[in-house]
Scaffold this active site. Structure first.
Site, mmCIF file in Angstrom:
data_model
loop_
_atom_site.group_PDB
_atom_site.id
_atom_site.type_symbol
_atom_site.label_atom_id
_atom_site.label_comp_id
_atom_site.label_asym_id
_atom_site.label_seq_id
_atom_site.Cartn_x
_atom_site.Cartn_y
_atom_site.Cartn_z
ATOM 1 N N PRO A 29 0.851 -1.200 0.000
ATOM 2 C CG PRO A 29 -0.074 -1.112 2.141
ATOM 3 C CD PRO A 29 0.856 -1.904 1.285
ATOM 4 C CG ASP B 217 4.862 -1.217 2.982
ATOM 5 O OD1 ASP B 217 3.697 -1.048 3.387
ATOM 6 O OD2 ASP B 217 5.365 -2.346 2.782
ATOM 7 C CG HIS B 218 0.082 4.116 4.760
ATOM 8 N ND1 HIS B 218 0.616 4.619 5.925
ATOM 9 C CD2 HIS B 218 -1.039 4.846 4.533
ATOM 10 C CE1 HIS B 218 -0.150 5.580 6.387
ATOM 11 N NE2 HIS B 218 -1.158 5.755 5.562
ATOM 12 N NE ARG B 219 2.541 -3.853 3.695
ATOM 13 C CZ ARG B 219 3.025 -4.900 3.037
ATOM 14 N NH1 ARG B 219 2.385 -6.040 3.074
ATOM 15 N NH2 ARG B 219 4.146 -4.794 2.349
ATOM 16 C CB VAL C 202 6.338 4.701 6.697
ATOM 17 C CG1 VAL C 202 6.454 6.202 6.878
ATOM 18 C CG2 VAL C 202 7.718 4.043 6.704
#
Ligand code: CAO
Length: 550
Positions: free
Chosen positions: A344, A522-524, A526
């Protein structure tokens, strides 16, 4: 109270099976027949139930262990009533799995003479199972199948197994569908057998013959995989034959979830009950698109269910030319695709004022102009140095998610990959230990690596081990872009062409050289605030490199 041993019961013809899931933990109170572990062979998976009731004191196996009949699984403090009975006769008391263990042998009854012609392929001896449900049909009419190829998956309460074909040939008719109940002797399909292909060895246990038809778990990106195409492993994200235990399949069915769409995070990409729950949560919250979308698993495979790629005859509209993709593109394509689909992404933009830095760079190069051995300092070399400072300040950017997506692996080294454009495609050489090198050393190494890249002389090791990547399009143009994170890294920085812009300095607009940073992450791993802080800090350092010293 007494301590009893719980062992693996009679599991039929299986010599040795692998423990793929522990369903209980020390301290759990368990009941007789409660599933304890899931084991798996090539063709079947089954849950091993408890022969005792009580509190688990010790677990004697772990995931990955090989077990066989009689292997010790647990020490259980048996509660009064249940303790006495099951203890001594643990193996004999074995309920379901004993029956669940047949190695489905090719149907000897159905084996005709070795001549061509339509042949019925039947469900072979499946041990003590009276009736099992078809949960997956793996072939269709018109398919050419090999002998021993898995045709359907059947399932009981405690086990699932694949039924192999007794003949090779072309499938003429399917006699079963998902949801049908079958038993030994039920006709699965009619095959137009190839001459000489029939006559299966009646005694050959199918489980031992295990062909490649049972899809292995999607290979997750190896932790050390280089982002560079030349060295990167191409992961197989197979949409076929989801790997899940019978109870998980049942759970998924109850919720109306198609297990083939659920990304597995268990060992070998296996789908756990938690995965199914997460998938449902994802769909409910809109994070996972419903039928045609892709999910974002931690490190397993994405359960894609996309429309087929459009197939068009373009020559109907005009002249065309077929150009094979270069090798690098063929390798990097699946990597980019996986990263695009599974990570993501968020991209944060920030303008860095590089007026002074560029002046310094130009002046340094001018001062060295007469020295023919002098290295030309590039903006990218300064950005690499500044990025290391930002990575040190915000360590989560210099990390990787582990395969299960449960832990962050923080790296204490700073290897910076930089995307290099070559006639054959994009490669990503890596400046190793950039924190220990001066800007001049980095610039020199970059020049050498870029040259080797263009000449196709990079070694795989030159492209491995990056912890963060920079993609600079500054020499070409563009205002900003959204680079794709190189798994298993968690962030990538894009640099666009700097240009003079009027910037308000509090009193007036002043001409400043501004360069846009495009930071994808990577929004998982950061969150948005960290992404913005990292980009702002990086821009600050580029505006005044002395900040690195603070
Ligand atoms: N703003 C303005 N000018 C810039 C700049 C920037 N951000 N970055 C570089 N330039 C200038 C350089 O100063 C140089 O000018 P001079 O020749 O006058 O000194 C010119 O642009 C060419 O630079 P360069 O791109 O050749 O050199 P570099 O050190 O900046 O980059 C390398 C080296 C290997 C990164 C680059 O050659 C390259 O391959 N870039 C493409 C990367 C790419 O394809 N990324 C996309 C990945 S995603 O698909």
């Amino acid at each position: 109270m007494s301590i009893v041993e719980v062992k693996v019961p009679d599991i039929g013809d299986f010599k040795e099976v692998e423990v793929i899931e522990l369903m209980v933990k020390v301290g759990d109170t368990i009941k007789v027949d409660q599933s304890l572990i899931t084991v798996e062979s090539d063709k079947a998976s089954m849950e091993i139930p408890s022969s005792a009731a009580g509190v688990i004191k010790e677990i004697k196996v772990k995931v990955g262990d090989k077990v066989a009949e009689g292997s010790l699984l647990l020490m259980v403090e048996a509660d009064g009533a249940a303790a006495a009975a099951p203890a001594p006769a643990a193996a004999a008391a074995a309920p379901a799995p004993a029956a669940a263990a047949p190695a489905p042998a090719p149907a000897p009854a159905a084996a005709p003479a070795a001549s061509a012609g339509p042949v019925e392929v039947k469900v072979p001896d499946i041990g003590d199972f009276k009736e099992v449900e078809v949960i997956e049909v793996m072939v269709k009419v018109g398919d050419t199948i090999a002998k021993d190829q898995s045709l359907v998956t059947v399932e009981s309460d405690k086990a699932s197994m694949e039924i192999p074909s007794s003949h090779a040939g072309v499938v003429k008719e399917l006699k079963i569908k998902v949801g049908d109940k079958v038993a030994e002797g039920s006709v699965v399909l009619i095959v137009e057998a190839a001459a000489g292909s029939a006559a299966p060895a009646p005694s050959a246990p199918a489980a031992a013959a295990a062909p490649a038809a049972s899809a292995p778990a999607p290979a997750p990106a190896p932790a050390a995989a280089a982002p560079a195409p030349a060295a990167a492993a191409v992961p197989a994200v197979s949409g076929k034959a989801a790997h899940a235990s019978p109870s998980v399949r049942k759970f998924a069915r109850e919720l109306g979830v198609d297990v083939s769409r659920v990304p597995g995070t268990g060992p070998k990409g296996r789908i756990t009950q938690q995965d199914v729950q997460n998938f449902v949560k994802g769909v409910m919250s809109g994070a996972v698109a419903s039928p045609a979308g892709a999910s974002a698993p931690a490190g397993g495979g994405a359960g894609l269910n996309l429309l087929p790629w459009p197939s068009l005859d373009f020559s109907k509209f005009g002249e065309t030319e077929l150009q094979p993709l270069p090798r690098i593109k063929k390798i990097s394509g699946p990597n980019l695709h996986r990263n695009w689909v599974m990570i993501p992404h968020v991209t944060q933009f920030e303008d860095a004022d590089i007026t002074e830095l560029e002046e310094f760079r130009v002046a340094s190069n001018a001062a060295n102009a007469k020295n023919k051995d002098a290295v030309k300092l590039t903006m990218l070399a300064f950005v690499i140095k500044a990025s290391v400072a930002a990575l040190k300040k915000y360590p989560s950017f210099n990390s990787s998610l582990d395969e299960k997506g449960e832990n962050l692996i923080l790296k204490k080294f700073y290897n910076i990959g930089f995307a290099a454009d070559t006639p054959n495609g994009l490669v990503v050489p890596v400046i190793k230990n950039a924190d220990q090198k001066s800007v001049t050393q980095i610039a020199k190494e970059m020049t050498e690596l870029s040259l080797q890249a263009r000449e196709g002389k990079l070694k795989p090791t030159d492209m491995q081990g990056a912890t963060f990547t920079i993609s600079s399009l500054g020499g070409i143009g563009g205002t900003h872009f959204t680079p794709i994170v190189n798994a298993p890294e968690v962030a990538i920085l894009g640099l666009s062409k700097a240009s003079m812009k009027p910037v308000w300095d509090g009193k007036q607009f002043a001409p400043r050289l501004m360069m846009t940073l495009s930071l994808s992450y990577d929004h998982r791993v950061v969150d948005g605030a960290s992404g913005a802080r990292f980009a702002v800090y990086l821009a600050d350092v580029l505006a005044d490199m002395r900040k690195i010293l603070l």
